[in-house]
Write a protein that holds these residues in place. Structure first.
Motif, PDB file in Angstrom:
ATOM      1  N   LEU A 129       0.850  -1.184   0.000  1.00 38.05           N
ATOM      2  CA  LEU A 129       0.000   0.000   0.000  1.00 38.05           C
ATOM      3  C   LEU A 129       0.884   1.232   0.000  1.00 38.05           C
ATOM      4  N   ARG A 130       0.575   2.189  -0.856  1.00 37.42           N
ATOM      5  CA  ARG A 130       1.390   3.405  -0.864  1.00 37.42           C
ATOM      6  C   ARG A 130       0.615   4.572  -1.444  1.00 37.42           C
ATOM      7  N   LYS A 131       1.058   5.769  -1.064  1.00 37.37           N
ATOM      8  CA  LYS A 131       0.521   7.010  -1.611  1.00 37.37           C
ATOM      9  C   LYS A 131       1.295   7.340  -2.874  1.00 37.37           C
ATOM     10  N   VAL A 132       0.598   7.792  -3.924  1.00 36.38           N
ATOM     11  CA  VAL A 132       1.271   8.081  -5.190  1.00 36.38           C
ATOM     12  C   VAL A 132       1.123   9.555  -5.552  1.00 36.38           C
ATOM     13  N   VAL A 184      -0.010   8.111 -11.289  1.00 34.38           N
ATOM     14  CA  VAL A 184      -1.384   8.607 -11.338  1.00 34.38           C
ATOM     15  C   VAL A 184      -2.083   8.126 -12.609  1.00 34.38           C
ATOM     16  N   ARG A 185      -1.379   8.137 -13.716  1.00 33.20           N
ATOM     17  CA  ARG A 185      -1.991   7.670 -14.972  1.00 33.20           C
ATOM     18  C   ARG A 185      -2.244   6.156 -14.929  1.00 33.20           C
ATOM     19  N   ALA A 186      -1.333   5.404 -14.334  1.00 36.49           N
ATOM     20  CA  ALA A 186      -1.551   3.961 -14.206  1.00 36.49           C
ATOM     21  C   ALA A 186      -2.728   3.676 -13.273  1.00 36.49           C
ATOM     22  N   ALA A 221      -6.027   4.521 -15.140  1.00 38.47           N
ATOM     23  CA  ALA A 221      -6.346   3.509 -16.148  1.00 38.47           C
ATOM     24  C   ALA A 221      -6.895   2.242 -15.489  1.00 38.47           C
ATOM     25  N   MET A 222      -6.309   1.855 -14.332  1.00 38.37           N
ATOM     26  CA  MET A 222      -6.806   0.683 -13.614  1.00 38.37           C
ATOM     27  C   MET A 222      -8.236   0.893 -13.142  1.00 38.37           C
ATOM     28  N   ALA A 223      -8.532   2.111 -12.640  1.00 39.29           N
ATOM     29  CA  ALA A 223      -9.882   2.406 -12.164  1.00 39.29           C
ATOM     30  C   ALA A 223     -10.888   2.331 -13.307  1.00 39.29           C
ATOM     31  N   ASP A 224     -10.543   2.881 -14.464  1.00 42.39           N
ATOM     32  CA  ASP A 224     -11.437   2.785 -15.625  1.00 42.39           C
ATOM     33  C   ASP A 224     -11.725   1.317 -15.947  1.00 42.39           C
ATOM     34  N   THR A 225     -10.698   0.498 -15.936  1.00 44.32           N
ATOM     35  CA  THR A 225     -10.872  -0.925 -16.224  1.00 44.32           C
ATOM     36  C   THR A 225     -11.763  -1.588 -15.178  1.00 44.32           C
ATOM     37  N   ALA A 226     -11.545  -1.267 -13.897  1.00 44.63           N
ATOM     38  CA  ALA A 226     -12.332  -1.868 -12.824  1.00 44.63           C
ATOM     39  C   ALA A 226     -13.806  -1.497 -12.926  1.00 44.63           C
ATOM     40  N   PHE A 227     -14.087  -0.278 -13.404  1.00 45.10           N
ATOM     41  CA  PHE A 227     -15.471   0.170 -13.538  1.00 45.10           C
ATOM     42  C   PHE A 227     -16.084  -0.229 -14.881  1.00 45.10           C
ATOM     43  N   GLY A 228     -15.311  -0.939 -15.714  1.00 46.24           N
ATOM     44  CA  GLY A 228     -15.833  -1.383 -16.997  1.00 46.24           C
ATOM     45  C   GLY A 228     -15.980  -0.279 -18.013  1.00 46.24           C
ATOM     46  N   ASP A 234      -5.746  13.510 -15.881  1.00 52.41           N
ATOM     47  CA  ASP A 234      -5.436  14.931 -16.098  1.00 52.41           C
ATOM     48  C   ASP A 234      -5.975  15.780 -14.946  1.00 52.41           C
ATOM     49  N   SER A 235      -7.224  15.492 -14.533  1.00 53.01           N
ATOM     50  CA  SER A 235      -7.833  16.254 -13.448  1.00 53.01           C
ATOM     51  C   SER A 235      -7.099  16.036 -12.133  1.00 53.01           C
ATOM     52  N   LEU A 236      -6.734  14.791 -11.836  1.00 54.05           N
ATOM     53  CA  LEU A 236      -6.033  14.492 -10.582  1.00 54.05           C
ATOM     54  C   LEU A 236      -4.645  15.136 -10.553  1.00 54.05           C
ATOM     55  N   LEU A 237      -3.958  15.125 -11.671  1.00 52.26           N
ATOM     56  CA  LEU A 237      -2.634  15.748 -11.721  1.00 52.26           C
ATOM     57  C   LEU A 237      -2.730  17.255 -11.514  1.00 52.26           C
TER      58      LEU A 237
END
Length: 262
Positions: A128-131, A137-139, A142-149, A158-161
């Motif tokens: 577990l780590r803070k990024v 952040v981009r990785a 992308a993982m979250a998009d995949t998890a949500f289908g 872009d927004s988070l950065l």
């Protein structure tokens, strides 16, 4: 007053203010509504209450709010946040009439932070780590998009950065297994309140049910306690709600996001 009623009052009084939109590029008032604009062409509509708006006036209210965003060609998605404990007669019908469509309802969860930290082991092999880096952040996004289908997009990253560059207090956390990000989530301190928000929880389907999300939530809660926060809130899916309930959070209401897309 029951504990559920106390939590709901704290939620309404402390969170349904300008504290709800601290990272918006701009916030415009339209009667009882707050019309927020975020980086990446996102609009967000929220309010403390609708000021006694009657059903017959709802269609016009929604249309006026939508016209604000329609006038900006960079806005291509707008969320209207609906809470079921509000008195808002005719709002559902007015939103549909203006081409807003509901997404899945979520549970509004509120409770003490300490409960999220008790007896939570980190599963074997999980880190577990803070990024903060752009690559991480981009990785994560992308993982979250995949998890949500959903199709992988750069919009959220872009927004988070942009937000990380502002140093507004947001923290991004990930869980990794064998060098791969398999779960993620945000921690959102709410300035001037006792609250932090736990948001954006996502775990790849094949890694669910292993205690990874719960461990990641505990890590975020421990970070929030170190900030001096005492209460946590989250809009939770049916996947994460039982996890939060076992940690002492209470479902105080339900929220449904309605979306308009250009």
């Amino acid at each position: 007053m029951t504990i559920k009623e106390q939590y709901l009052r704290a939620y309404d009084e402390q969170l349904r203010t300008d504290a709800e939109t601290p990272t918006a590029i701009s916030v415009t008032r339209l009667g009882s509504l707050r019309l927020a604009v975020y980086a990446g062409g996102l609009g967000f509509i929220t309010y403390r209450d609708l000021g006694g708006t009657e059903a017959k006036d709802m269609v016009a209210l929604v249309a006026e709010a939508l016209a604000f965003y329609s006038a900006d060609p960079e806005i291509d998605k707008v969320e209207w946040k609906v809470r079921t404990h509000d008195a808002a007669p005719g709002l559902h019908e007015a939103l549909l009439a203006n081409e807003f469509f509901p997404d899945e309802p979520e549970s509004i969860m509120v409770g003490p932070l300490e409960g999220l930290c008790e007896d939570v082991p980190v599963p074997d092999g999980v880190t577990l780590r803070k990024v903060t880096s752009e690559a991480d952040v981009r990785a994560m996004s992308a993982m979250a998009d995949t998890a949500f289908g959903e199709p992988v997009s750069t919009r959220m990253a872009d927004s988070l950065l942009t937000r990380l560059a502002r140093k507004d207090g947001m923290e991004l956390w990930v869980a990794e297994l064998d060098g791969q990000i398999v779960s993620c989530g945000r921690l959102e301190p709410v300035q001037g309140t006792h609250f932090v928000g736990i948001w954006g929880g996502a775990t790849l389907e094949e890694y669910r049910g292993r205690g990874i999300y719960r461990a990641l939530t505990a890590a975020r809660a421990q970070s929030a306690l170190a900030m001096g926060k005492t209460l946590v809130h989250s809009d939770s899916s049916e996947y994460s709600r039982p996890i939060l309930e076992r940690s002492g959070l209470v479902k105080v209401s339900t929220t449904t996001p309605y979306y308009w897309r250009r």
